[in-house]
Design a protein around this motif. Structure first.
Motif, PDB file in Angstrom:
ATOM      1  N   THR A   1       0.860  -1.170   0.000  1.00 20.70           N
ATOM      2  CA  THR A   1       0.000   0.000   0.000  1.00 20.70           C
ATOM      3  C   THR A   1       0.899   1.223   0.000  1.00 20.70           C
ATOM      4  O   THR A   1       1.887   1.286   0.727  1.00 20.70           O
ATOM      5  N   TYR A   2       0.568   2.194  -0.832  1.00 22.78           N
ATOM      6  CA  TYR A   2       1.382   3.391  -0.943  1.00 22.78           C
ATOM      7  C   TYR A   2       1.224   4.236   0.313  1.00 22.78           C
ATOM      8  O   TYR A   2       0.109   4.610   0.685  1.00 22.78           O
ATOM      9  N   LEU A   3       2.328   4.513   0.972  1.00 21.94           N
ATOM     10  CA  LEU A   3       2.326   5.338   2.174  1.00 21.94           C
ATOM     11  C   LEU A   3       3.037   6.647   1.853  1.00 21.94           C
ATOM     12  O   LEU A   3       4.223   6.649   1.531  1.00 21.94           O
ATOM     13  N   PHE A   4       2.329   7.744   1.927  1.00 24.25           N
ATOM     14  CA  PHE A   4       2.919   9.048   1.654  1.00 24.25           C
ATOM     15  C   PHE A   4       2.858   9.877   2.919  1.00 24.25           C
ATOM     16  O   PHE A   4       1.773  10.186   3.411  1.00 24.25           O
ATOM     17  N   LEU A   5       4.013  10.193   3.461  1.00 27.16           N
ATOM     18  CA  LEU A   5       4.108  10.997   4.666  1.00 27.16           C
ATOM     19  C   LEU A   5       4.817  12.300   4.286  1.00 27.16           C
ATOM     20  O   LEU A   5       6.043  12.353   4.207  1.00 27.16           O
ATOM     21  N   PRO A   6       4.073  13.366   4.016  1.00 25.68           N
ATOM     22  CA  PRO A   6       4.671  14.601   3.499  1.00 25.68           C
ATOM     23  C   PRO A   6       5.765  15.198   4.383  1.00 25.68           C
ATOM     24  O   PRO A   6       6.672  15.836   3.877  1.00 25.68           O
ATOM     25  N   GLN A   7       5.707  14.963   5.691  1.00 25.89           N
ATOM     26  CA  GLN A   7       6.707  15.550   6.580  1.00 25.89           C
ATOM     27  C   GLN A   7       8.015  14.758   6.592  1.00 25.89           C
ATOM     28  O   GLN A   7       9.008  15.223   7.128  1.00 25.89           O
ATOM     29  N   VAL A   8       8.034  13.580   5.986  1.00 26.76           N
ATOM     30  CA  VAL A   8       9.227  12.725   5.989  1.00 26.76           C
ATOM     31  C   VAL A   8      10.054  12.995   4.738  1.00 26.76           C
ATOM     32  O   VAL A   8       9.559  12.907   3.626  1.00 26.76           O
ATOM     33  N   LYS A   9      11.321  13.332   4.923  1.00 25.82           N
ATOM     34  CA  LYS A   9      12.246  13.558   3.816  1.00 25.82           C
ATOM     35  C   LYS A   9      13.443  12.642   4.041  1.00 25.82           C
ATOM     36  O   LYS A   9      14.213  12.819   4.971  1.00 25.82           O
ATOM     37  N   LEU A  10      13.565  11.615   3.182  1.00 25.88           N
ATOM     38  CA  LEU A  10      14.643  10.635   3.327  1.00 25.88           C
ATOM     39  C   LEU A  10      15.928  11.096   2.658  1.00 25.88           C
ATOM     40  O   LEU A  10      17.022  10.807   3.138  1.00 25.88           O
ATOM     41  N   GLN A  11      15.789  11.783   1.548  1.00 24.01           N
ATOM     42  CA  GLN A  11      16.953  12.253   0.797  1.00 24.01           C
ATOM     43  C   GLN A  11      16.739  13.720   0.437  1.00 24.01           C
ATOM     44  O   GLN A  11      15.837  14.047  -0.317  1.00 24.01           O
ATOM     45  N   LYS A  12      17.588  14.590   0.968  1.00 22.61           N
ATOM     46  CA  LYS A  12      17.528  16.003   0.601  1.00 22.61           C
ATOM     47  C   LYS A  12      18.130  16.199  -0.783  1.00 22.61           C
ATOM     48  O   LYS A  12      17.700  17.055  -1.529  1.00 22.61           O
ATOM     49  N   ASN A  13      19.145  15.404  -1.085  1.00 22.45           N
ATOM     50  CA  ASN A  13      19.870  15.507  -2.347  1.00 22.45           C
ATOM     51  C   ASN A  13      19.768  14.193  -3.108  1.00 22.45           C
ATOM     52  O   ASN A  13      19.120  13.253  -2.652  1.00 22.45           O
ATOM     53  N   ASN A  14      20.428  14.108  -4.257  1.00 26.53           N
ATOM     54  CA  ASN A  14      20.318  12.961  -5.154  1.00 26.53           C
ATOM     55  C   ASN A  14      21.534  12.053  -5.042  1.00 26.53           C
ATOM     56  O   ASN A  14      22.664  12.509  -5.255  1.00 26.53           O
ATOM     57  N   PRO A  15      21.324  10.769  -4.739  1.00 24.24           N
ATOM     58  CA  PRO A  15      22.462   9.847  -4.660  1.00 24.24           C
ATOM     59  C   PRO A  15      22.970   9.501  -6.062  1.00 24.24           C
ATOM     60  O   PRO A  15      22.185   9.291  -6.981  1.00 24.24           O
ATOM     61  N   LEU A  16      24.269   9.434  -6.205  1.00 20.69           N
ATOM     62  CA  LEU A  16      24.862   9.013  -7.467  1.00 20.69           C
ATOM     63  C   LEU A  16      25.153   7.519  -7.463  1.00 20.69           C
ATOM     64  O   LEU A  16      25.377   6.920  -8.502  1.00 20.69           O
ATOM     65  N   LYS A  17      25.123   6.916  -6.265  1.00 19.33           N
ATOM     66  CA  LYS A  17      25.397   5.487  -6.141  1.00 19.33           C
ATOM     67  C   LYS A  17      24.376   4.842  -5.204  1.00 19.33           C
ATOM     68  O   LYS A  17      24.044   5.396  -4.164  1.00 19.33           O
ATOM     69  N   HIS A  18      23.886   3.664  -5.612  1.00 19.76           N
ATOM     70  CA  HIS A  18      22.927   2.880  -4.825  1.00 19.76           C
ATOM     71  C   HIS A  18      23.372   1.424  -4.917  1.00 19.76           C
ATOM     72  O   HIS A  18      23.449   0.867  -6.006  1.00 19.76           O
ATOM     73  N   GLU A  19      23.679   0.836  -3.785  1.00 16.66           N
ATOM     74  CA  GLU A  19      24.068  -0.578  -3.728  1.00 16.66           C
ATOM     75  C   GLU A  19      22.967  -1.365  -3.029  1.00 16.66           C
ATOM     76  O   GLU A  19      22.453  -0.930  -2.002  1.00 16.66           O
ATOM     77  N   ILE A  20      22.621  -2.511  -3.590  1.00 13.68           N
ATOM     78  CA  ILE A  20      21.619  -3.390  -3.004  1.00 13.68           C
ATOM     79  C   ILE A  20      22.294  -4.723  -2.711  1.00 13.68           C
ATOM     80  O   ILE A  20      22.786  -5.391  -3.621  1.00 13.68           O
ATOM     81  N   THR A  21      22.335  -5.084  -1.437  1.00 12.74           N
ATOM     82  CA  THR A  21      22.928  -6.342  -1.016  1.00 12.74           C
ATOM     83  C   THR A  21      21.800  -7.245  -0.547  1.00 12.74           C
ATOM     84  O   THR A  21      21.081  -6.904   0.399  1.00 12.74           O
ATOM     85  N   GLY A  22      21.612  -8.375  -1.218  1.00 13.94           N
ATOM     86  CA  GLY A  22      20.544  -9.293  -0.874  1.00 13.94           C
ATOM     87  C   GLY A  22      21.063 -10.618  -0.382  1.00 13.94           C
ATOM     88  O   GLY A  22      22.268 -10.828  -0.238  1.00 13.94           O
TER      89      GLY A  22
END
Length: 170
Positions: A103-124
């Motif tokens: 379910t889409y959860l939109f919390l307008p007061q929550v800001k996870l990233q102020k800027n844009n990441p150039l790198k994203h690593e996913i470890t599974g």
């Protein structure tokens, strides 16, 4: 005031079906989300949890995603790491804590990233990925985000995929 819980009810029965619970750190950043599933006469079953950490500049550093795969306890299934942030405004961090069928959860007061990441690593558990992003900007806002995703571990290791997002402002 920060949202601490959102409850979802069935449109057919009126019963509570999910509860989403939010915790924040001392800097009022979202630190944990817990997903509970309810069945009739149930106190709720914790089936998913995300733990978030931040860099000193306030940008998201990691999201650890725990799932109940076996019907028992939660186990760490993947870790997302974000780094090499630029100094421009981020406009698309809201999707980071949702899986495709959530379910889409939109919390307008929550800001996870102020800027844009150039790198994203996913470890599974079985597969790892690395995504490098580039951005095109207009008026200091991103209008295009291009990512090159490469599988770094697992049966498809070495495979790549290009991802493009476009942003339009009104």
């Amino acid at each position: 005031e920060q949202v601490s819980e959102v409850n979802e009810f069935s449109g057919q029965t009126g019963n509570k079906v999910f509860s989403y619970r939010f915790s924040y750190n001392s800097l009022h950043q979202l630190a944990e989300i817990r997903w509970f599933e309810f069945s009739i006469n149930s106190s709720g079953h914790l089936f998913k949890k995300s733990v978030l950490t931040y860099q000193a500049d306030g940008n998201l550093s990691t999201i650890e995603s725990y799932f109940d795969i076996t019907g028992g306890q939660l186990s760490l299934e993947k870790t997302d790491r974000f780094s090499n942030y630029d100094n421009k405004t981020n406009v698309d961090d809201f999707y980071l804590v949702n899986e495709f069928f959530d379910t889409y959860l939109f919390l307008p007061q929550v800001k996870l990233q102020k800027n844009n990441p150039l790198k994203h690593e996913i470890t599974g558990v079985q597969n790892d990925y690395e995504i490098t992003y580039t951005y095109d900007f207009q008026n200091n806002l991103p209008v295009r985000k291009t990512g090159m995703m490469k599988q770094t571990r697992g049966s498809g290791s070495g495979q790549t995929l290009q991802i493009t997002n476009q942003f339009i402002y009104y």
